[in-house]
Design a protein around this motif. Sequence first.
Motif, PDB file in Angstrom:
ATOM      1  N   GLN A  37       0.827  -1.205   0.000  1.00 55.02           N
ATOM      2  CA  GLN A  37       0.000   0.000   0.000  1.00 55.02           C
ATOM      3  C   GLN A  37       0.861   1.255   0.000  1.00 55.02           C
ATOM      4  O   GLN A  37       0.549   2.239  -0.693  1.00 55.02           O
ATOM      5  N   ILE A  38       1.951   1.225   0.757  1.00 56.05           N
ATOM      6  CA  ILE A  38       2.848   2.379   0.794  1.00 56.05           C
ATOM      7  C   ILE A  38       3.481   2.602  -0.572  1.00 56.05           C
ATOM      8  O   ILE A  38       3.595   3.741  -1.043  1.00 56.05           O
ATOM      9  N   GLU A  39       3.878   1.515  -1.203  1.00 55.64           N
ATOM     10  CA  GLU A  39       4.496   1.631  -2.519  1.00 55.64           C
ATOM     11  C   GLU A  39       3.527   2.236  -3.531  1.00 55.64           C
ATOM     12  O   GLU A  39       3.887   3.119  -4.312  1.00 55.64           O
ATOM     13  N   ASP A  40       2.262   1.761  -3.487  1.00 49.20           N
ATOM     14  CA  ASP A  40       1.261   2.315  -4.404  1.00 49.20           C
ATOM     15  C   ASP A  40       1.002   3.788  -4.120  1.00 49.20           C
ATOM     16  O   ASP A  40       0.883   4.601  -5.048  1.00 49.20           O
ATOM     17  N   ALA A  41       0.901   4.134  -2.827  1.00 42.76           N
ATOM     18  CA  ALA A  41       0.648   5.527  -2.469  1.00 42.76           C
ATOM     19  C   ALA A  41       1.808   6.422  -2.883  1.00 42.76           C
ATOM     20  O   ALA A  41       1.615   7.544  -3.362  1.00 42.76           O
ATOM     21  N   THR A  42       3.037   5.917  -2.726  1.00 42.53           N
ATOM     22  CA  THR A  42       4.212   6.698  -3.111  1.00 42.53           C
ATOM     23  C   THR A  42       4.241   6.925  -4.616  1.00 42.53           C
ATOM     24  O   THR A  42       4.553   8.020  -5.089  1.00 42.53           O
ATOM     25  N   PHE A  60       5.151  15.741  -1.489  1.00 38.30           N
ATOM     26  CA  PHE A  60       6.432  16.444  -1.449  1.00 38.30           C
ATOM     27  C   PHE A  60       7.595  15.473  -1.239  1.00 38.30           C
ATOM     28  O   PHE A  60       8.705  15.886  -0.906  1.00 38.30           O
ATOM     29  N   ASN A  61       7.302  14.171  -1.410  1.00 34.73           N
ATOM     30  CA  ASN A  61       8.314  13.122  -1.228  1.00 34.73           C
ATOM     31  C   ASN A  61       8.839  13.087   0.207  1.00 34.73           C
ATOM     32  O   ASN A  61      10.012  12.863   0.458  1.00 34.73           O
ATOM     33  N   LEU A  62       7.936  13.340   1.166  1.00 31.23           N
ATOM     34  CA  LEU A  62       8.303  13.369   2.575  1.00 31.23           C
ATOM     35  C   LEU A  62       7.610  12.229   3.315  1.00 31.23           C
ATOM     36  O   LEU A  62       6.406  12.021   3.156  1.00 31.23           O
ATOM     37  N   SER A  63       8.385  11.515   4.123  1.00 29.71           N
ATOM     38  CA  SER A  63       7.825  10.516   5.034  1.00 29.71           C
ATOM     39  C   SER A  63       7.675  11.160   6.406  1.00 29.71           C
ATOM     40  O   SER A  63       8.539  11.933   6.833  1.00 29.71           O
ATOM     41  N   ALA A 111       1.315   7.303  10.632  1.00 34.79           N
ATOM     42  CA  ALA A 111       2.642   7.372  10.025  1.00 34.79           C
ATOM     43  C   ALA A 111       2.586   6.944   8.575  1.00 34.79           C
ATOM     44  O   ALA A 111       1.714   6.163   8.171  1.00 34.79           O
ATOM     45  N   THR A 112       3.539   7.443   7.803  1.00 31.98           N
ATOM     46  CA  THR A 112       3.660   7.014   6.411  1.00 31.98           C
ATOM     47  C   THR A 112       3.860   5.504   6.337  1.00 31.98           C
ATOM     48  O   THR A 112       3.319   4.827   5.450  1.00 31.98           O
ATOM     49  N   SER A 113       4.642   4.955   7.278  1.00 33.55           N
ATOM     50  CA  SER A 113       4.913   3.517   7.292  1.00 33.55           C
ATOM     51  C   SER A 113       3.796   2.723   7.942  1.00 33.55           C
ATOM     52  O   SER A 113       3.877   1.494   8.004  1.00 33.55           O
ATOM     53  N   VAL A 121       8.825  14.973  10.353  1.00 33.78           N
ATOM     54  CA  VAL A 121       9.220  14.620   8.983  1.00 33.78           C
ATOM     55  C   VAL A 121      10.587  13.965   9.036  1.00 33.78           C
ATOM     56  O   VAL A 121      11.516  14.472   9.680  1.00 33.78           O
ATOM     57  N   LEU A 122      10.718  12.819   8.350  1.00 35.29           N
ATOM     58  CA  LEU A 122      11.914  11.996   8.497  1.00 35.29           C
ATOM     59  C   LEU A 122      12.992  12.268   7.460  1.00 35.29           C
ATOM     60  O   LEU A 122      14.153  11.918   7.675  1.00 35.29           O
ATOM     61  N   ASN A 123      12.647  12.853   6.326  1.00 36.29           N
ATOM     62  CA  ASN A 123      13.610  12.927   5.222  1.00 36.29           C
ATOM     63  C   ASN A 123      13.583  14.293   4.543  1.00 36.29           C
ATOM     64  O   ASN A 123      13.251  14.403   3.367  1.00 36.29           O
ATOM     65  N   MET A 124      13.924  15.324   5.303  1.00 35.30           N
ATOM     66  CA  MET A 124      14.013  16.661   4.718  1.00 35.30           C
ATOM     67  C   MET A 124      15.087  16.689   3.636  1.00 35.30           C
ATOM     68  O   MET A 124      16.103  15.996   3.744  1.00 35.30           O
ATOM     69  N   PRO A 125      14.883  17.495   2.586  1.00 38.94           N
ATOM     70  CA  PRO A 125      15.880  17.554   1.513  1.00 38.94           C
ATOM     71  C   PRO A 125      17.209  18.075   2.034  1.00 38.94           C
ATOM     72  O   PRO A 125      17.252  19.011   2.838  1.00 38.94           O
ATOM     73  N   GLU A 126      18.302  17.462   1.561  1.00 36.93           N
ATOM     74  CA  GLU A 126      19.639  17.851   1.987  1.00 36.93           C
ATOM     75  C   GLU A 126      20.444  18.327   0.787  1.00 36.93           C
ATOM     76  O   GLU A 126      20.185  17.932  -0.356  1.00 36.93           O
ATOM     77  N   GLY A 127      21.434  19.198   1.049  1.00 36.10           N
ATOM     78  CA  GLY A 127      22.309  19.664  -0.012  1.00 36.10           C
ATOM     79  C   GLY A 127      21.774  20.863  -0.770  1.00 36.10           C
ATOM     80  O   GLY A 127      22.439  21.358  -1.685  1.00 36.10           O
TER      81      GLY A 127
END
Length: 379
Positions: A133-138, A181-184, A199-201, A239-245
């Motif tokens: 389900q997570i894969e489909d939602a992503t 926004f590609n955020l978990s 949670a996203t997971s 939020v677990l994966n903020m954009p870096e760089g």
Amino acid sequence: MALQRVLAVDDEPFNLEIIEEILEDLDFELKTAASGPECLEMLATFNPQVILLDVSMPKMNGYDVCRAIKSNPDTSHIVVMFVSARGSVEERMEGYAVGAEDYIVKPFGQGELTAKLTKLGQMLLEKDILEQQIEDATTTAFSAMATSSEMGQIVNYIESIGDINDVPTLATALINCMANFNLSCNVEFRVNNEQQHYATSGICSPIVLELFEILKSKGRLHEFTSRILVNYDYVSVLVLNMPEGDDEKHGRIRDHICFIVSVTEQQLLAILTRNELSQQQQNLNGAIAMINSKFKSLMTMLDNNRKQNEAVFRELQEQFERRIPTMGLDEDQELFIYNHVDSAIQKSVAREEALIQVKQAFSEIEADLAELSHKVDEH
């Protein structure tokens, strides 16, 4: 998949013996490692689901080992639970910052360790169930991002949540918005003095729940490594994966998150208000129905009393009309009796008029209650 394989890592053999003794009766395949490098070497052949990782080890401490595990795509899925003699907030936050899912403080008992492993095992099961389900939602989220701007996603989110009337659906919409926004993320709603977690997971890890509890009253915004925690009175989002760089993108996404959480809280309050008004409406309707029932019963009783009084006076009048002429009374005596009977009848008529006024008053009260109920419905 149920929890089957556990790896314990500690440079003290005595500590490993304690863990082996605690887990020997459980249905786990347990292996041990005496150092961080030995742990990393074993991952390819043993493939543990959970690692019990000591923090204080020479050469390579537990934090470094966890970073290595979580930075490797082949091992990042492994659940890490730190084992430490120290349990301060700073220690726990450092553990979470490097990617650990749980934390246990030495010395611990058999019940505490087995309970934590049981909870982690349940988390693994739920992750497997929700993985597709997570894969489909992503996939759906990435497709939406390809055709819409960031502000467009926010506008779509604001418009969509206006029609939501329950808390779980609002939480799902928030998670989906973050996925666009590609955020978990992990979410905590505080509703009626209870915490609801999403949670996203699919499930929040124990260390996330501890962070929510520790930091919910410590300010609006917390940033550590690639994670950011936003607190409002009724909503917290991690939020677990903020954009870096890319500092500009990082700041822009951070501002978006704060705004989205703020809007979500307002909708949550609107849902709670509507639910409260709906409950008040039900209570009011019940009270109106009860009052109407009592009014009708009372009016029926009063009407029956009026009819009985009429029958009694009518019978009494007939008896006087038959008996008085035969009683041999003089004219003054007959007039005296007739006047008293007439006075009693007039008093009865006055009571009947009062009954009519009572009916009218009850009708006005009933109309006022109906109008009040209608106004509550409109709101």
